[in-house]
Design an enzyme around this catalytic site. Sequence first.
Site, PDB file in Angstrom:
ATOM      1  N   LYS A 114       0.827  -1.217   0.000  1.00 50.03           N
ATOM      2  CA  LYS A 114       0.000   0.000   0.000  1.00 50.03           C
ATOM      3  C   LYS A 114       0.854   1.257   0.000  1.00 50.03           C
ATOM      4  O   LYS A 114       0.497   2.246  -0.644  1.00 50.03           O
ATOM      5  CB  LYS A 114      -0.974  -0.013   1.182  1.00 50.03           C
ATOM      6  CG  LYS A 114      -2.037  -1.089   1.018  1.00 50.03           C
ATOM      7  CD  LYS A 114      -3.263  -0.880   1.854  1.00 50.03           C
ATOM      8  CE  LYS A 114      -4.339  -1.874   1.409  1.00 50.03           C
ATOM      9  NZ  LYS A 114      -5.533  -1.851   2.201  1.00 50.03           N
ATOM     10  N   LYS A 195      -4.543  -9.850  -6.112  1.00 47.41           N
ATOM     11  CA  LYS A 195      -5.779 -10.105  -5.368  1.00 47.41           C
ATOM     12  C   LYS A 195      -6.930  -9.218  -5.868  1.00 47.41           C
ATOM     13  O   LYS A 195      -6.698  -8.055  -6.188  1.00 47.41           O
ATOM     14  CB  LYS A 195      -5.486  -9.782  -3.890  1.00 47.41           C
ATOM     15  CG  LYS A 195      -6.565 -10.161  -2.921  1.00 47.41           C
ATOM     16  CD  LYS A 195      -6.190  -9.706  -1.519  1.00 47.41           C
ATOM     17  CE  LYS A 195      -6.478  -8.250  -1.307  1.00 47.41           C
ATOM     18  NZ  LYS A 195      -7.404  -7.912  -0.226  1.00 47.41           N
ATOM     19  N   LYS A 198     -11.169  -4.109  -3.429  1.00 44.46           N
ATOM     20  CA  LYS A 198     -12.146  -3.022  -3.524  1.00 44.46           C
ATOM     21  C   LYS A 198     -11.510  -1.778  -4.101  1.00 44.46           C
ATOM     22  O   LYS A 198     -12.153  -0.975  -4.731  1.00 44.46           O
ATOM     23  CB  LYS A 198     -12.618  -2.617  -2.126  1.00 44.46           C
ATOM     24  CG  LYS A 198     -13.390  -3.609  -1.385  1.00 44.46           C
ATOM     25  CD  LYS A 198     -13.968  -2.905  -0.148  1.00 44.46           C
ATOM     26  CE  LYS A 198     -13.783  -3.761   1.076  1.00 44.46           C
ATOM     27  NZ  LYS A 198     -12.597  -3.385   1.833  1.00 44.46           N
TER      28      LYS A 198
HETATM   29  P1  ATP Z   1      -8.709  -2.715   0.196  1.00 42.00           P
HETATM   30  O1  ATP Z   1      -8.720  -2.973  -1.258  1.00 42.00           O
HETATM   31  O2  ATP Z   1      -9.323  -1.416   0.581  1.00 42.00           O
HETATM   32  O3  ATP Z   1      -7.375  -2.946   0.822  1.00 42.00           O
HETATM   33  P2  ATP Z   1      -9.755  -5.297   0.502  1.00 42.00           P
HETATM   34  O4  ATP Z   1     -10.539  -5.462  -0.739  1.00 42.00           O
HETATM   35  O5  ATP Z   1      -8.423  -5.934   0.582  1.00 42.00           O
HETATM   36  O6  ATP Z   1      -9.655  -3.762   0.848  1.00 42.00           O
HETATM   37  P3  ATP Z   1     -10.586  -5.683   3.257  1.00 42.00           P
HETATM   38  O7  ATP Z   1     -11.644  -4.860   3.842  1.00 42.00           O
HETATM   39  O8  ATP Z   1      -9.203  -5.263   3.574  1.00 42.00           O
HETATM   40  O9  ATP Z   1     -10.705  -5.811   1.658  1.00 42.00           O
HETATM   41  O10 ATP Z   1     -10.801  -7.197   3.653  1.00 42.00           O
HETATM   42  C1  ATP Z   1     -11.889  -7.707   4.376  1.00 42.00           C
HETATM   43  C2  ATP Z   1     -11.781  -9.200   4.511  1.00 42.00           C
HETATM   44  O11 ATP Z   1     -11.948  -9.829   3.241  1.00 42.00           O
HETATM   45  C3  ATP Z   1     -10.426  -9.701   5.026  1.00 42.00           C
HETATM   46  O12 ATP Z   1     -10.655 -10.803   5.876  1.00 42.00           O
HETATM   47  C4  ATP Z   1      -9.709 -10.122   3.787  1.00 42.00           C
HETATM   48  O13 ATP Z   1      -8.756 -11.113   4.057  1.00 42.00           O
HETATM   49  C5  ATP Z   1     -10.847 -10.640   2.921  1.00 42.00           C
HETATM   50  N1  ATP Z   1     -10.559 -10.466   1.487  1.00 42.00           N
HETATM   51  C6  ATP Z   1     -10.355  -9.282   0.838  1.00 42.00           C
HETATM   52  N2  ATP Z   1     -10.115  -9.487  -0.462  1.00 42.00           N
HETATM   53  C7  ATP Z   1     -10.169 -10.835  -0.672  1.00 42.00           C
HETATM   54  C8  ATP Z   1     -10.010 -11.681  -1.814  1.00 42.00           C
HETATM   55  N3  ATP Z   1      -9.719 -11.179  -3.007  1.00 42.00           N
HETATM   56  N4  ATP Z   1     -10.163 -13.016  -1.660  1.00 42.00           N
HETATM   57  C9  ATP Z   1     -10.459 -13.533  -0.437  1.00 42.00           C
HETATM   58  N5  ATP Z   1     -10.611 -12.797   0.686  1.00 42.00           N
HETATM   59  C10 ATP Z   1     -10.468 -11.467   0.587  1.00 42.00           C
END
Ligand code: ATP
Length: 331
Positions: A114, A195, A198
């Site tokens: 990040k 990955k 969002k």
């Molecule tokens: P950001 O993009 O803002 O960093 P994020 O999409 O990574 O956010 P988080 O809110 O950080 O999402 O994650 C919430 C939960 O969802 C965490 O437990 C994380 O491990 C899980 N998670 C996020 N993205 C994935 C993915 N692509 N596959 C599986 N689990 C996920």
Amino acid sequence: MKHIVSGIQPTGSINIGTYLGSIKNFVALQNSYKDHHFYLFIADLHAITIPKDRLKLRKMIKELAAIYLACGLKEERLSLFIQSEIPAHSQMSYLIQCFTYMGELERMTQYKDKAQKQASVSSALFTYPTLMAGDILLYDAEYVPVGDDQKQHLELTRDIAQRINHRFEDFFKVPKPLIPKVGARIMSLADPTVKMSKSDANVKSRIELLDDDNIIRKRIMSAVTDSEGKIYYDKVNKPGLANLMTLMGAVKNESLAAIEAAYQDKTYQTFKEDLATLVIDHLRPIKERYQELIKSDKLDDILEKGRIEAEKIARKKVMKFNHKLGLGRKK
Ligand code: ATP
Ligand code: LTN
């Protein structure tokens, strides 16, 4: 009663990666761990470690609260709350920082990823894992359901808890991560080496839970695969197809072997069409419940009940820790 704790950042509309890696698991655990209470929250303090527009943030907080419930979480044995409404989270983060080493935080891969994308990096992005450790330790969590990317933060939380316990005999419960077997890391549909996230600038990289059916189908049909044309699971050489097979397995609760067997003689086109129909059908009731919830006052009542319940536990724990450390006046 034992506690299960987890949070999600309100950084954007929830996509199928977050759903399969975390929310779907919360719902399954709530049904099977009948003697556990769930403290689930909207991690808005985590969200502002990278600057956010205030109106968008507020909208996302409400949207996430409705999504949690629309996905099937039940109100019993659940305290659903907004992290920033419980001051103990910020307080605990500071106390935990006093027991965390610079070197430990410097090793965190999420921080490195990040920070690389920011022109200027806030110190809060660096200390993010101490806020997360506090979120968990405040409630003496037994289990923490998360996706694969949070494993390192969980390991750090355990190390810190053990370090503090060594000085103040068993003050914190040492939490265990719960990571799903299939779906713990759903990859981007546009680039299966990163990955699904969002905050990815490319909307074609993901399926959002509230997307229209035709958008969902379009995203799946145009997801990156390979030119071999044979269906089998090979994460290294066929990462795009492997990701779509994982998506199917996680939605259907089926093993990758079962999916491979069902589709070994089929074309990518058929497989993708089936996957699109499966995902659309799975998300339909979630979207319907969401539309009802977002308009009702029920959401606010649930968040207020959650705030009161969480506040009680968290405040007590942080006051106790202050006292252990010799802060303030003796009572
Ligand atoms: P950001 O993009 O803002 O960093 P994020 O999409 O990574 O956010 P988080 O809110 O950080 O999402 O994650 C919430 C939960 O969802 C965490 O437990 C994380 O491990 C899980 N998670 C996020 N993205 C994935 C993915 N692509 N596959 C599986 N689990 C996920
Ligand atoms: N850091 C997590 C979100 C998060 C969390 C938590 C998860 C914040 N606090 C406590 C589990 C327990 C993320 O980035 N996905």
